[in-house]
Design a protein around this motif. Structure first.
Motif, PDB file in Angstrom:
ATOM      1  N   LEU A  78      32.247  41.589  31.098  1.00  0.00           N
ATOM      2  CA  LEU A  78      31.703  40.244  31.310  1.00  0.00           C
ATOM      3  C   LEU A  78      32.221  39.252  30.270  1.00  0.00           C
ATOM      4  CD1 LEU A  78      28.046  41.027  32.388  1.00  0.00           C
ATOM      5  CD2 LEU A  78      29.987  40.396  33.802  1.00  0.00           C
ATOM      6  N   ASP A  79      32.813  39.754  29.161  1.00  0.00           N
ATOM      7  CA  ASP A  79      33.459  38.846  28.221  1.00  0.00           C
ATOM      8  C   ASP A  79      34.692  38.190  28.857  1.00  0.00           C
ATOM      9  OD1 ASP A  79      31.598  39.459  26.298  1.00  0.00           O
ATOM     10  OD2 ASP A  79      32.864  40.981  25.314  1.00  0.00           O
ATOM     11  N   PHE A  80      35.293  38.888  29.829  1.00  0.00           N
ATOM     12  CA  PHE A  80      36.503  38.370  30.490  1.00  0.00           C
ATOM     13  C   PHE A  80      36.211  37.694  31.841  1.00  0.00           C
ATOM     14  CE2 PHE A  80      37.768  41.989  27.875  1.00  0.00           C
ATOM     15  CZ  PHE A  80      38.666  41.386  27.024  1.00  0.00           C
ATOM     16  N   VAL A  81      35.253  38.281  32.577  1.00  0.00           N
ATOM     17  CA  VAL A  81      34.940  37.746  33.910  1.00  0.00           C
ATOM     18  C   VAL A  81      33.468  37.369  33.996  1.00  0.00           C
ATOM     19  CG1 VAL A  81      36.809  38.876  35.169  1.00  0.00           C
ATOM     20  CG2 VAL A  81      34.656  40.086  34.812  1.00  0.00           C
ATOM     21  N   GLY A  82      33.002  36.633  33.004  1.00  0.00           N
ATOM     22  CA  GLY A  82      31.623  36.156  33.052  1.00  0.00           C
ATOM     23  C   GLY A  82      31.474  35.060  34.127  1.00  0.00           C
ATOM     24  N   PHE A  83      30.210  34.782  34.429  1.00  0.00           N
ATOM     25  CA  PHE A  83      29.925  33.841  35.517  1.00  0.00           C
ATOM     26  C   PHE A  83      30.506  32.452  35.228  1.00  0.00           C
ATOM     27  CE2 PHE A  83      27.137  30.739  37.631  1.00  0.00           C
ATOM     28  CZ  PHE A  83      27.316  31.131  38.942  1.00  0.00           C
ATOM     29  N   THR A  84      30.280  31.943  34.017  1.00  0.00           N
ATOM     30  CA  THR A  84      30.756  30.586  33.699  1.00  0.00           C
ATOM     31  C   THR A  84      32.277  30.508  33.694  1.00  0.00           C
ATOM     32  OG1 THR A  84      30.560  31.096  31.351  1.00  0.00           O
ATOM     33  CG2 THR A  84      28.708  29.972  32.383  1.00  0.00           C
ATOM     34  N   ARG A  85      32.933  31.559  33.214  1.00  0.00           N
ATOM     35  CA  ARG A  85      34.406  31.567  33.214  1.00  0.00           C
ATOM     36  C   ARG A  85      34.965  31.584  34.631  1.00  0.00           C
ATOM     37  NH1 ARG A  85      37.307  35.025  28.507  1.00  0.00           N
ATOM     38  NH2 ARG A  85      36.603  33.730  26.796  1.00  0.00           N
ATOM     39  N   VAL A  86      34.373  32.412  35.476  1.00  0.00           N
ATOM     40  CA  VAL A  86      34.884  32.540  36.838  1.00  0.00           C
ATOM     41  C   VAL A  86      34.658  31.254  37.617  1.00  0.00           C
ATOM     42  CG1 VAL A  86      34.521  33.776  39.011  1.00  0.00           C
ATOM     43  CG2 VAL A  86      34.656  35.038  36.888  1.00  0.00           C
ATOM     44  N   VAL A  87      33.481  30.648  37.481  1.00  0.00           N
ATOM     45  CA  VAL A  87      33.199  29.411  38.211  1.00  0.00           C
ATOM     46  C   VAL A  87      34.077  28.273  37.676  1.00  0.00           C
ATOM     47  CG1 VAL A  87      31.424  27.685  38.693  1.00  0.00           C
ATOM     48  CG2 VAL A  87      30.878  30.104  38.851  1.00  0.00           C
ATOM     49  N   SER A  88      34.249  28.204  36.350  1.00  0.00           N
ATOM     50  CA  SER A  88      35.118  27.161  35.778  1.00  0.00           C
ATOM     51  C   SER A  88      36.558  27.311  36.258  1.00  0.00           C
ATOM     52  CB  SER A  88      35.090  27.218  34.254  1.00  0.00           C
ATOM     53  OG  SER A  88      33.790  27.003  33.775  1.00  0.00           O
ATOM     54  N   LEU A  89      37.044  28.535  36.313  1.00  0.00           N
ATOM     55  CA  LEU A  89      38.403  28.786  36.798  1.00  0.00           C
ATOM     56  C   LEU A  89      38.544  28.416  38.279  1.00  0.00           C
ATOM     57  CD1 LEU A  89      41.206  29.889  36.106  1.00  0.00           C
ATOM     58  CD2 LEU A  89      40.392  32.130  36.873  1.00  0.00           C
ATOM     59  N   SER A  90      37.521  28.718  39.078  1.00  0.00           N
ATOM     60  CA  SER A  90      37.595  28.374  40.507  1.00  0.00           C
ATOM     61  C   SER A  90      37.554  26.859  40.710  1.00  0.00           C
ATOM     62  CB  SER A  90      36.470  29.055  41.275  1.00  0.00           C
ATOM     63  OG  SER A  90      35.221  28.512  40.904  1.00  0.00           O
ATOM     64  N   ILE A  91      36.823  26.121  39.860  1.00  0.00           N
ATOM     65  CA  ILE A  91      36.805  24.657  39.968  1.00  0.00           C
ATOM     66  C   ILE A  91      38.172  24.083  39.603  1.00  0.00           C
ATOM     67  CG2 ILE A  91      35.842  22.558  38.932  1.00  0.00           C
ATOM     68  CD1 ILE A  91      33.151  24.006  38.801  1.00  0.00           C
ATOM     69  N   VAL A  92      38.797  24.616  38.555  1.00  0.00           N
ATOM     70  CA  VAL A  92      40.131  24.141  38.163  1.00  0.00           C
ATOM     71  C   VAL A  92      41.145  24.424  39.274  1.00  0.00           C
ATOM     72  CG1 VAL A  92      42.034  24.539  36.542  1.00  0.00           C
ATOM     73  CG2 VAL A  92      39.713  24.276  35.692  1.00  0.00           C
ATOM     74  N   ILE A  93      41.080  25.618  39.849  1.00  0.00           N
ATOM     75  CA  ILE A  93      41.994  25.963  40.950  1.00  0.00           C
ATOM     76  C   ILE A  93      41.744  25.047  42.152  1.00  0.00           C
ATOM     77  CG2 ILE A  93      42.570  27.752  42.623  1.00  0.00           C
ATOM     78  CD1 ILE A  93      42.180  29.788  40.388  1.00  0.00           C
ATOM     79  N   GLY A  94      40.469  24.723  42.421  1.00  0.00           N
ATOM     80  CA  GLY A  94      40.152  23.819  43.529  1.00  0.00           C
ATOM     81  C   GLY A  94      40.719  22.424  43.318  1.00  0.00           C
ATOM     82  N   VAL A  95      40.622  21.900  42.082  1.00  0.00           N
ATOM     83  CA  VAL A  95      41.156  20.554  41.798  1.00  0.00           C
ATOM     84  C   VAL A  95      42.679  20.551  41.916  1.00  0.00           C
ATOM     85  CG1 VAL A  95      41.435  18.838  39.958  1.00  0.00           C
ATOM     86  CG2 VAL A  95      39.199  19.852  40.389  1.00  0.00           C
ATOM     87  N   VAL A  96      43.324  21.576  41.375  1.00  0.00           N
ATOM     88  CA  VAL A  96      44.792  21.670  41.502  1.00  0.00           C
ATOM     89  C   VAL A  96      45.189  21.804  42.968  1.00  0.00           C
ATOM     90  CG1 VAL A  96      46.781  23.118  40.935  1.00  0.00           C
ATOM     91  CG2 VAL A  96      45.113  22.573  39.177  1.00  0.00           C
ATOM     92  N   ASP A  97      44.402  22.554  43.722  1.00  0.00           N
ATOM     93  CA  ASP A  97      44.653  22.717  45.153  1.00  0.00           C
ATOM     94  C   ASP A  97      44.565  21.368  45.888  1.00  0.00           C
ATOM     95  OD1 ASP A  97      44.888  24.109  47.698  1.00  0.00           O
ATOM     96  OD2 ASP A  97      42.733  23.775  47.928  1.00  0.00           O
TER      97      ASP A  97
END
Length: 192
Positions: free
Chosen positions: A141-160
């Motif tokens: 969870l240090d690597f794939v915690g909830f806040t990290r995963v959601v933040s990464l998906s938001i960044v990918i969505g904006v770039v998309d």
């Protein structure tokens, strides 16, 4: 006596018939029947109004005709000669925003389901057995915690959103150039 009647009827058939104008006459060369068989035209009586004085009545609408043969589908061949880049940009922007939101929601749902199933705890146990370092604990969870995963998906969505809008607009410009050179895409539409 019969010969005289035949001669008389032949003369009547070729005799000039007045046409109503003074001094003009029309002749008929074919005799079909004696003139006595035709009924004379009767003038309109006082009880019967003239054609111009009769009231105009509306006829009831006729029922639709029943088709005797099956209607075949019409085929129309159309050519897409130009795509407006502004409309392509607006549509691609809206669709990419919708896909970005769907990506974030899907990421949240997937992470929640994996956490509820205990997948992260099992991965921690397997990796802890492989590493077998007694002093250090491994936590995924240090690597794939909830806040990290959601933040990464938001960044990918904006770039998309940015990439899909730019690519669709550029594709509209390129299509317009190529259709001006070789013609557009031809579509055949049918009417069912």
């Amino acid at each position: 006596m019969r010969q005289a009647d035949a001669g008389t009827s032949a003369r009547e058939a070729t005799r000039p018939v007045p046409t109503g104008r003074s001094g003009e006459a029309a002749t008929s060369t074919t005799a079909t029947a004696p003139a006595k068989s035709a009924a004379p035209a009767q003038p309109a009586t006082r009880d019967e109004p003239r054609a111009s004085e009769r009231p105009v009545t509306q006829q009831a609408p006729r029922p639709a005709a029943v088709a005797t043969r099956p209607a075949s589908a019409r085929r129309v061949r159309l050519t897409v000669s130009r795509i407006d880049p502004w409309s392509a940009m607006k549509i691609s922007f809206l669709l990419s925003v919708a896909l970005g939101i769907a990506l974030v929601v899907a990421t949240v749902v997937l992470w929640t389901v994996l956490d509820a199933m205990g997948v992260f705890d099992q991965v921690n146990g397997v990796i802890g057995q492989v590493i077998q370092d007694g002093g250090t604990e491994f936590d995924i969870l240090d690597f794939v915690g909830f806040t990290r995963v959601v933040s990464l998906s938001i960044v990918i969505g904006v770039v998309d959103v940015i990439l899909m809008t730019a690519i669709a607009t550029l594709a509209a410009f390129l299509y317009n150039v190529s259709s001006a050179l070789v013609g557009g895409v031809q579509l055949t539409l049918t009417d069912d």
